[in-house]
Design an enzyme around this catalytic site. Structure first.
Site, PDB file in Angstrom:
ATOM      1  N   GLN B  62     -21.280  -7.973 -18.326  1.00  0.00           N
ATOM      2  CA  GLN B  62     -21.533  -9.243 -19.001  1.00  0.00           C
ATOM      3  C   GLN B  62     -21.127  -9.178 -20.478  1.00  0.00           C
ATOM      4  O   GLN B  62     -20.845  -8.111 -21.019  1.00  0.00           O
ATOM      5  CB  GLN B  62     -23.025  -9.596 -18.888  1.00  0.00           C
ATOM      6  CG  GLN B  62     -23.964  -8.478 -19.343  1.00  0.00           C
ATOM      7  CD  GLN B  62     -25.356  -8.574 -18.746  1.00  0.00           C
ATOM      8  OE1 GLN B  62     -25.772  -9.633 -18.285  1.00  0.00           O
ATOM      9  NE2 GLN B  62     -26.090  -7.477 -18.755  1.00  0.00           N
ATOM     10  N   TYR B  92     -43.174 -13.955 -23.614  1.00  0.00           N
ATOM     11  CA  TYR B  92     -42.596 -13.641 -22.305  1.00  0.00           C
ATOM     12  C   TYR B  92     -42.961 -12.229 -21.853  1.00  0.00           C
ATOM     13  O   TYR B  92     -43.402 -12.016 -20.713  1.00  0.00           O
ATOM     14  CB  TYR B  92     -41.074 -13.806 -22.389  1.00  0.00           C
ATOM     15  CG  TYR B  92     -40.324 -13.304 -21.192  1.00  0.00           C
ATOM     16  CD1 TYR B  92     -40.344 -14.006 -19.988  1.00  0.00           C
ATOM     17  CD2 TYR B  92     -39.575 -12.131 -21.255  1.00  0.00           C
ATOM     18  CE1 TYR B  92     -39.644 -13.541 -18.880  1.00  0.00           C
ATOM     19  CE2 TYR B  92     -38.882 -11.665 -20.153  1.00  0.00           C
ATOM     20  CZ  TYR B  92     -38.912 -12.369 -18.967  1.00  0.00           C
ATOM     21  OH  TYR B  92     -38.219 -11.904 -17.867  1.00  0.00           O
ATOM     22  N   GLU B 137     -32.198  -0.409 -14.760  1.00  0.00           N
ATOM     23  CA  GLU B 137     -31.430  -1.440 -15.475  1.00  0.00           C
ATOM     24  C   GLU B 137     -29.952  -1.233 -15.144  1.00  0.00           C
ATOM     25  O   GLU B 137     -29.441  -0.117 -15.235  1.00  0.00           O
ATOM     26  CB  GLU B 137     -31.683  -1.320 -16.992  1.00  0.00           C
ATOM     27  CG  GLU B 137     -30.671  -2.000 -17.895  1.00  0.00           C
ATOM     28  CD  GLU B 137     -30.626  -3.524 -17.761  1.00  0.00           C
ATOM     29  OE1 GLU B 137     -31.691  -4.163 -17.819  1.00  0.00           O
ATOM     30  OE2 GLU B 137     -29.510  -4.060 -17.588  1.00  0.00           O
ATOM     31  N   ASP B 186     -37.600  -8.163 -14.469  1.00  0.00           N
ATOM     32  CA  ASP B 186     -37.289  -8.828 -15.734  1.00  0.00           C
ATOM     33  C   ASP B 186     -35.791  -9.069 -15.766  1.00  0.00           C
ATOM     34  O   ASP B 186     -35.028  -8.282 -16.316  1.00  0.00           O
ATOM     35  CB  ASP B 186     -37.728  -7.934 -16.899  1.00  0.00           C
ATOM     36  CG  ASP B 186     -37.310  -8.518 -18.242  1.00  0.00           C
ATOM     37  OD1 ASP B 186     -37.084  -9.746 -18.311  1.00  0.00           O
ATOM     38  OD2 ASP B 186     -37.201  -7.738 -19.209  1.00  0.00           O
ATOM     39  N   SER B 187     -35.369 -10.149 -15.141  1.00  0.00           N
ATOM     40  CA  SER B 187     -33.940 -10.391 -14.969  1.00  0.00           C
ATOM     41  C   SER B 187     -33.483 -11.585 -15.790  1.00  0.00           C
ATOM     42  O   SER B 187     -34.288 -12.373 -16.277  1.00  0.00           O
ATOM     43  CB  SER B 187     -33.648 -10.676 -13.497  1.00  0.00           C
ATOM     44  OG  SER B 187     -34.087 -11.980 -13.158  1.00  0.00           O
ATOM     45  N   SER B 188     -32.175 -11.703 -15.922  1.00  0.00           N
ATOM     46  CA  SER B 188     -31.595 -12.922 -16.476  1.00  0.00           C
ATOM     47  C   SER B 188     -31.583 -13.989 -15.378  1.00  0.00           C
ATOM     48  O   SER B 188     -32.160 -13.814 -14.309  1.00  0.00           O
ATOM     49  CB  SER B 188     -30.194 -12.626 -17.023  1.00  0.00           C
ATOM     50  OG  SER B 188     -29.455 -11.864 -16.087  1.00  0.00           O
ATOM     51  N   ASP B 189     -30.938 -15.113 -15.639  1.00  0.00           N
ATOM     52  CA  ASP B 189     -30.932 -16.208 -14.670  1.00  0.00           C
ATOM     53  C   ASP B 189     -30.074 -15.867 -13.455  1.00  0.00           C
ATOM     54  O   ASP B 189     -29.263 -14.945 -13.505  1.00  0.00           O
ATOM     55  CB  ASP B 189     -30.405 -17.477 -15.359  1.00  0.00           C
ATOM     56  CG  ASP B 189     -31.350 -17.954 -16.439  1.00  0.00           C
ATOM     57  OD1 ASP B 189     -32.565 -17.946 -16.195  1.00  0.00           O
ATOM     58  OD2 ASP B 189     -30.875 -18.323 -17.525  1.00  0.00           O
ATOM     59  N   TYR B 254     -36.619 -20.188 -25.031  1.00  0.00           N
ATOM     60  CA  TYR B 254     -36.055 -20.312 -23.695  1.00  0.00           C
ATOM     61  C   TYR B 254     -35.762 -21.787 -23.414  1.00  0.00           C
ATOM     62  O   TYR B 254     -36.398 -22.656 -24.015  1.00  0.00           O
ATOM     63  CB  TYR B 254     -37.015 -19.721 -22.646  1.00  0.00           C
ATOM     64  CG  TYR B 254     -36.981 -18.202 -22.593  1.00  0.00           C
ATOM     65  CD1 TYR B 254     -35.978 -17.485 -23.229  1.00  0.00           C
ATOM     66  CD2 TYR B 254     -37.937 -17.486 -21.906  1.00  0.00           C
ATOM     67  CE1 TYR B 254     -35.946 -16.099 -23.183  1.00  0.00           C
ATOM     68  CE2 TYR B 254     -37.910 -16.093 -21.850  1.00  0.00           C
ATOM     69  CZ  TYR B 254     -36.913 -15.412 -22.501  1.00  0.00           C
ATOM     70  OH  TYR B 254     -36.884 -14.039 -22.444  1.00  0.00           O
TER      71      TYR B 254
END
Lengths: 308, 308
Positions: B62, B92, B137, B186-189, B254
């Site tokens: 990414q 968060y 990760e 704990d992820s991104s979208d 967010y």
């Protein structure tokens, strides 16, 4: 970056917008002991994509803009700040109105200061106990554009229980004593026409206009952005009212996505964090319920620390 | 409007950004029955003022950007989406970590999937019950930039209780059964590297990796933006877990200012909405407390309607 740029409307903090336009700062931010307290959110901005500008004029008091957005319905903007979008307005309107209304066992006489878009009026009229709603909005143009472009919010303006005054809320209160069960201040931020609605003398007038068991609610800004202002409001109101509480809810299009509600009771026996009544089968809500009422007063630790 | 324009960083919805850049849409949005469900927030954008770009490179997975903002401290951005700012990250991190951790009476073995910025790790290590934290990760560059530019979040990477793996969380889980008391995703979208972390087969692997009384929490998107995705996640997890609950909190930066947390328990007797333990005197929190824990599961009426 302009406010309306390549098909997007951007809401800047009032002070940032002046800097971006190369203007000297004229924004009056509420201050206490030299500390800026409210009305601004420097360094951040929120944008909505514009489908069509529906109305853009200057009233006697402020810049009034209504546009159709691509994903949030019609949007009301005053002096560059988003006041309501059709998609998420229900959160703010329901919480600001129903926290005091359901905390009161029998609200008959209700006063709304501001609220020209009609959203709070719509919510107050959901309570059958209400005999008369008095509304005092300073800017008639806001009512006119709401009637035209925000029909879902402004339906209450033709209701027979409504007494509508166009004028200054601060002045209006001086002539009304021991009259209201609930008073709701639905104002913009403390920059521009709403500035006088964040001072101690305003809250003293509110107390005097309430009946003995009266309750008030006021737009209470954001815990992420205005904690010193909120702490200041809570602190001086504790000298005026025996019960002062603070609640909050999520509102998608307000700065930082949350909004607070300052709730004060004139009677020490009135616990506003607990509903005195519950929704009936004929009342419809999209945000509010009795559990949401109680949970709204549970504050994150950093807010709790700042207010106590 | 560029992503980095005249000193401001703007976070567009991934699909909007492609349109603005004149690109054909390559964004894979999760769909069900033809309905778009998540990973996007068309028609809205959030901006932060940039003081200085500190890091900007493409990793194997990414686009990784870190900038110093004027009012939110250092900011981590992955593929154009804000992951954490130093000013508001605690909301968060504390909620995603402590909802499952405090719902568990004695969490000894904890697995974090994702979480490369270190914020969840920092929170998990606040619990003295913890004997070992395993973290998986996928993108080592995120860990490296966090160590360098987000020292307040990444302090746990040198902790002796940590077992760190760099690799795919989905693959990792296949080799771990009945091993963890708590698993935190704990992820991104669900666009890009985290896409596989929103499917039913991922949650089946999570269930199998949990011990009998295990609890999981996952980043659960926004009730304003992704209600169909949230309802879908809740619905399929009700077939996998005897208890599935959804909580939310405010997070200033967010999209739409709020974040949800999907909490599932493997044992039907475990009510995750009630803390099984309470903060001790040596634990310090800025957002979490036992009342906030319970209140986070009280949902606005429109969310309650959608999930039940």
């Amino acid at each position: 970056m302009d406010k309306l740029h390549k098909g997007w409307f951007t809401e800047f903090s009032p002070d940032d917008l002046e800097k971006l336009n190369g203007e000297e700062s004229s924004t009056k931010l509420l201050k206490s002991d030299g500390q800026e307290m409210g009305g601004a959110w420097p360094g951040q901005a929120f944008s909505l994509q514009v489908k069509k500008v529906l109305f853009h004029e200057k009233s006697k008091f402020q810049d009034v803009l209504v546009f159709e957005s691509t994903t949030y319905g019609n949007v009301l903007v005053l002096d560059g700040i988003i006041q309501a979008t059709e998609r998420d307005e229900f959160s703010y309107q329901e919480m600001l109105a129903h926290l005091p209304m359901f905390a009161h066992p029998d609200p008959k006489r209700v006063l709304i200061i501001g609220g020209g878009d009609g959203g709070i009026l719509r919510e107050v009229l959901k309570h059958e106990t209400v005999e008369k709603v008095t509304m005092c909005e300073i800017d008639e143009m806001v009512i006119d554009v709401a009637k035209k472009f925000l029909p879902g919010m402004s339906s209450g303006f033709s209701h027979p229980k409504l007494d509508l005054f166009c004028g200054d809320g601060f002045e209006f209160l001086k002539n009304h004593k021991d009259e209201f069960d609930v008073i709701i201040t639905d104002s913009s931020d403390p920059v521009g026409p709403a500035e006088s609605l964040f001072g101690q003398s305003y809250y003293e007038l509110l107390r005097d206009a309430l009946k003995e068991d009266g309750i008030l609610s006021s737009q209470g800004e954001s815990v992420w952005l205005h904690l010193p202002l909120i702490a200041h409001l809570v602190a001086f109101n504790r000298k005026i009212f025996p019960r002062v509480d603070y609640a909050q809810s999520i509102v998608s299009t307000y700065p930082s996505g949350s909004m607070g509600y300052l709730i004060c009771a004139k009677s020490a026996n009135r616990d506003v964090t607990q509903p005195a009544r519950h929704p009936t089968d004929t009342q419809t809500f999209r945000f509010y319920n009795s559990e949401v009422h109680k949970a709204a007063f549970i504050l994150p630790q950093f807010v709790k620390n700042a207010l106590n």
